[in-house]
Design an enzyme around this catalytic site. Structure first.
Site, PDB file in Angstrom:
ATOM      1  N   CYS A 150       0.704  -1.179  -0.112  1.00  0.00           N
ATOM      2  CA  CYS A 150      -0.021  -0.019   0.146  1.00  0.00           C
ATOM      3  C   CYS A 150       0.924   1.302   0.012  1.00  0.00           C
ATOM      4  CB  CYS A 150      -0.814  -0.038   1.384  1.00  0.00           C
ATOM      5  SG  CYS A 150      -2.094  -1.215   1.467  1.00  0.00           S
ATOM      6  N   GLU A 184       1.390  -4.325  -5.577  1.00  0.00           N
ATOM      7  CA  GLU A 184       0.355  -5.187  -5.257  1.00  0.00           C
ATOM      8  C   GLU A 184      -0.721  -4.602  -6.138  1.00  0.00           C
ATOM      9  OE1 GLU A 184      -0.343  -6.467  -1.144  1.00  0.00           O
ATOM     10  OE2 GLU A 184      -2.384  -6.027  -1.620  1.00  0.00           O
TER      11      GLU A 184
HETATM   12  N1  ACO Z   1      -4.929  14.369 -10.253  1.00  0.00           N
HETATM   13  C1  ACO Z   1      -4.145  14.193 -11.347  1.00  0.00           C
HETATM   14  N2  ACO Z   1      -3.092  13.445 -11.636  1.00  0.00           N
HETATM   15  C2  ACO Z   1      -2.463  13.224 -10.298  1.00  0.00           C
HETATM   16  C3  ACO Z   1      -3.090  13.490  -9.053  1.00  0.00           C
HETATM   17  C4  ACO Z   1      -4.317  14.202  -9.357  1.00  0.00           C
HETATM   18  N3  ACO Z   1      -5.079  14.433  -8.075  1.00  0.00           N
HETATM   19  N4  ACO Z   1      -2.423  13.138  -7.946  1.00  0.00           N
HETATM   20  C5  ACO Z   1      -1.249  12.547  -8.705  1.00  0.00           C
HETATM   21  N5  ACO Z   1      -1.257  12.508  -9.925  1.00  0.00           N
HETATM   22  C6  ACO Z   1      -0.496  11.836 -11.081  1.00  0.00           C
HETATM   23  C7  ACO Z   1       0.403  13.054 -11.653  1.00  0.00           C
HETATM   24  O1  ACO Z   1       0.953  12.411 -12.844  1.00  0.00           O
HETATM   25  C8  ACO Z   1       1.689  13.264 -10.791  1.00  0.00           C
HETATM   26  O2  ACO Z   1       2.631  13.561 -11.595  1.00  0.00           O
HETATM   27  P1  ACO Z   1       2.770  15.091 -11.834  1.00  0.00           P
HETATM   28  O3  ACO Z   1       2.594  15.923 -10.538  1.00  0.00           O
HETATM   29  O4  ACO Z   1       4.566  15.146 -12.294  1.00  0.00           O
HETATM   30  O5  ACO Z   1       1.996  15.292 -12.907  1.00  0.00           O
HETATM   31  C9  ACO Z   1       1.745  11.720 -10.326  1.00  0.00           C
HETATM   32  O6  ACO Z   1       0.413  11.279 -10.192  1.00  0.00           O
HETATM   33  C10 ACO Z   1       2.516  11.424  -8.920  1.00  0.00           C
HETATM   34  O7  ACO Z   1       2.602  12.674  -8.201  1.00  0.00           O
HETATM   35  P2  ACO Z   1       3.212  12.687  -6.767  1.00  0.00           P
HETATM   36  O8  ACO Z   1       3.156  14.140  -6.318  1.00  0.00           O
HETATM   37  O9  ACO Z   1       4.533  12.175  -7.036  1.00  0.00           O
HETATM   38  O10 ACO Z   1       2.423  11.803  -5.962  1.00  0.00           O
HETATM   39  P3  ACO Z   1       1.475  12.135  -4.626  1.00  0.00           P
HETATM   40  O11 ACO Z   1       2.377  12.372  -3.562  1.00  0.00           O
HETATM   41  O12 ACO Z   1       0.216  12.871  -4.745  1.00  0.00           O
HETATM   42  O13 ACO Z   1       1.093  10.818  -4.217  1.00  0.00           O
HETATM   43  C11 ACO Z   1      -0.389   9.122  -4.288  1.00  0.00           C
HETATM   44  C12 ACO Z   1       0.322   9.834  -5.188  1.00  0.00           C
HETATM   45  C13 ACO Z   1       0.130   7.953  -3.300  1.00  0.00           C
HETATM   46  C14 ACO Z   1      -1.113   7.676  -5.284  1.00  0.00           C
HETATM   47  C15 ACO Z   1      -1.717   9.637  -3.820  1.00  0.00           C
HETATM   48  O14 ACO Z   1      -2.379  10.061  -4.537  1.00  0.00           O
HETATM   49  C16 ACO Z   1      -2.409   8.982  -2.649  1.00  0.00           C
HETATM   50  O15 ACO Z   1      -2.138   8.676  -1.719  1.00  0.00           O
HETATM   51  N6  ACO Z   1      -3.781   8.295  -3.025  1.00  0.00           N
HETATM   52  C17 ACO Z   1      -4.603   7.797  -2.127  1.00  0.00           C
HETATM   53  C18 ACO Z   1      -4.326   6.389  -1.776  1.00  0.00           C
HETATM   54  C19 ACO Z   1      -4.059   5.529  -2.835  1.00  0.00           C
HETATM   55  O16 ACO Z   1      -4.763   5.600  -3.982  1.00  0.00           O
HETATM   56  N7  ACO Z   1      -2.931   5.134  -3.087  1.00  0.00           N
HETATM   57  C20 ACO Z   1      -2.471   4.036  -3.884  1.00  0.00           C
HETATM   58  C21 ACO Z   1      -3.397   2.826  -4.089  1.00  0.00           C
HETATM   59  S1  ACO Z   1      -2.678   1.508  -4.936  1.00  0.00           S
HETATM   60  C22 ACO Z   1      -1.595   0.543  -3.838  1.00  0.00           C
HETATM   61  O17 ACO Z   1      -1.421   1.126  -2.769  1.00  0.00           O
HETATM   62  C23 ACO Z   1      -0.570  -0.371  -4.698  1.00  0.00           C
END
Ligand code: ACO
Ligand code: ZN
Length: 281
Positions: A150, A184
């Site tokens: 996760c 995962e």
């Molecule tokens: N809208 C559009 N694109 C997005 C968004 C958004 N709200 N958030 C992230 N992205 C995309 C973009 O492409 C971004 O890259 P960029 O800013 O260079 O364009 C890229 O994702 C990564 O951005 P980061 O800033 O590095 O990532 P962040 O710190 O926001 O974390 C994460 C990404 C961990 C998925 C976060 O959104 C989160 O915690 N979400 C909720 C939990 C979740 O869904 N986790 C993944 C589940 S799957 C698993 O756990 C295996």
């Protein structure tokens, strides 16, 4: 529809207080029943214990002596630190982290045994302590070569590159283990976007350096990214052709440059020289 309703749990906790942030939650999380009549929960930002009332938290903060997550600091670069927590040695912390994380993770079933997991908690540190910005969990032993179970960036810290940093970190650990890894499944939409972004960036940089003369196997050895994930990423970028029963990389320099421009910023780098870690045995 009826059936669906029965299986869809209603969100219980609407907001949490964590450190200096009040955060709106996204999904249901199965807190113990005595917490389920609360709209808001108060978390100690260091030990992640949670309470129903602000006064309880204030009392707790006077006696809680943690200023960072329990466990070993395995990375420090500037104000960023990463801590490794063994779910077996810090069971309560592991469970608290899972309750907290589930508030932002939709389709993950959390109640595996935390004993079987390591937790990598990323913090921004200042003179008040190390404040969690996000984390990922990892099975100690994965049959399916998962290197991440996760991943979460807490909402106030999202879209700043921490997600890609955590993903990069998970692959640096895999490189040190001499194994390939993959997250995962299933991935959430935001998880998929972040992974696609990371894979694209890493692979394009190497393809550019090698002028496309490299195989998927070699890319996998260099990056610890599983071959399937490499193939899918390159296919979606239309850099793969199928010739004589084989997938081959066709990386026209102009196409590479176009993709690299579109791939956006690289994000926060992991400085491997600052990672002090040996694989779990
Ligand atoms: N809208 C559009 N694109 C997005 C968004 C958004 N709200 N958030 C992230 N992205 C995309 C973009 O492409 C971004 O890259 P960029 O800013 O260079 O364009 C890229 O994702 C990564 O951005 P980061 O800033 O590095 O990532 P962040 O710190 O926001 O974390 C994460 C990404 C961990 C998925 C976060 O959104 C989160 O915690 N979400 C909720 C939990 C979740 O869904 N986790 C993944 C589940 S799957 C698993 O756990 C295996
Ligand atoms: Zn505490």
């Amino acid at each position: 529809l009826r059936e669906h309703e029965e299986f869809t749990k209603v969100k219980n906790i609407a907001t949490i207080e964590l450190g200096r942030y009040e955060i709106e939650t996204w999904y249901f999380s199965p807190f113990p029943p005595e917490y389920n009549d609360s709209l808001k929960l108060y978390f100690c930002e260091f030990c992640l214990n949670f309470m129903k009332r602000k006064e309880q938290l204030q009392r707790h903060m006077r006696k809680c002596d943690l200023k960072h997550p329990p466990g070993d600091e395995i990375y420090r670069c500037g104000t960023l630190s990463m801590f490794e927590i063994d779910g077996k040695k810090n069971k309560v912390y592991g469970q608290n982290l899972c309750y907290l994380a589930k508030l932002f993770l939709d389709h993950k079933t959390l109640y595996y045994d935390v004993d079987l997991f390591l937790f990598y908690v990323l913090c921004e540190c200042d003179d008040r302590g190390c404040h969690m910005v996000g984390y990922f969990s990892k099975e100690k032993h994965s049959e399916e070569s998962y290197n991440l179970a996760c991943i979460l960036t807490l909402p106030p810290y999202q879209r700043k590159g921490y997600g890609k940093f955590l993903i990069a970190f998970s692959y640096e650990l895999s490189k040190k283990e001499g194994k390939v890894g993959t997250p995962e499944r299933p991935l959430s939409d935001l998880g998929m976007l972040s992974y696609r972004g990371y894979w694209t960036r890493v692979l394009l940089d190497i393809l550019k350096k090698h002028k496309g003369n490299i195989s998927i196997k070699e890319l996998s050895d260099m990056t610890a990214i599983k071959a399937d994930d490499i193939l899918n990423t390159l296919q979606s970028l239309e850099l793969i052709q199928y010739r004589k029963g084989q997938h081959v990389i066709c990386a026209d320099p102009k196409v590479l440059d176009r993709h690299l421009k579109a791939a956006g910023r690289g994000g926060l780098e992991v400085d491997v020289s600052k990672l002090i870690w040996t694989p779990y045995k």
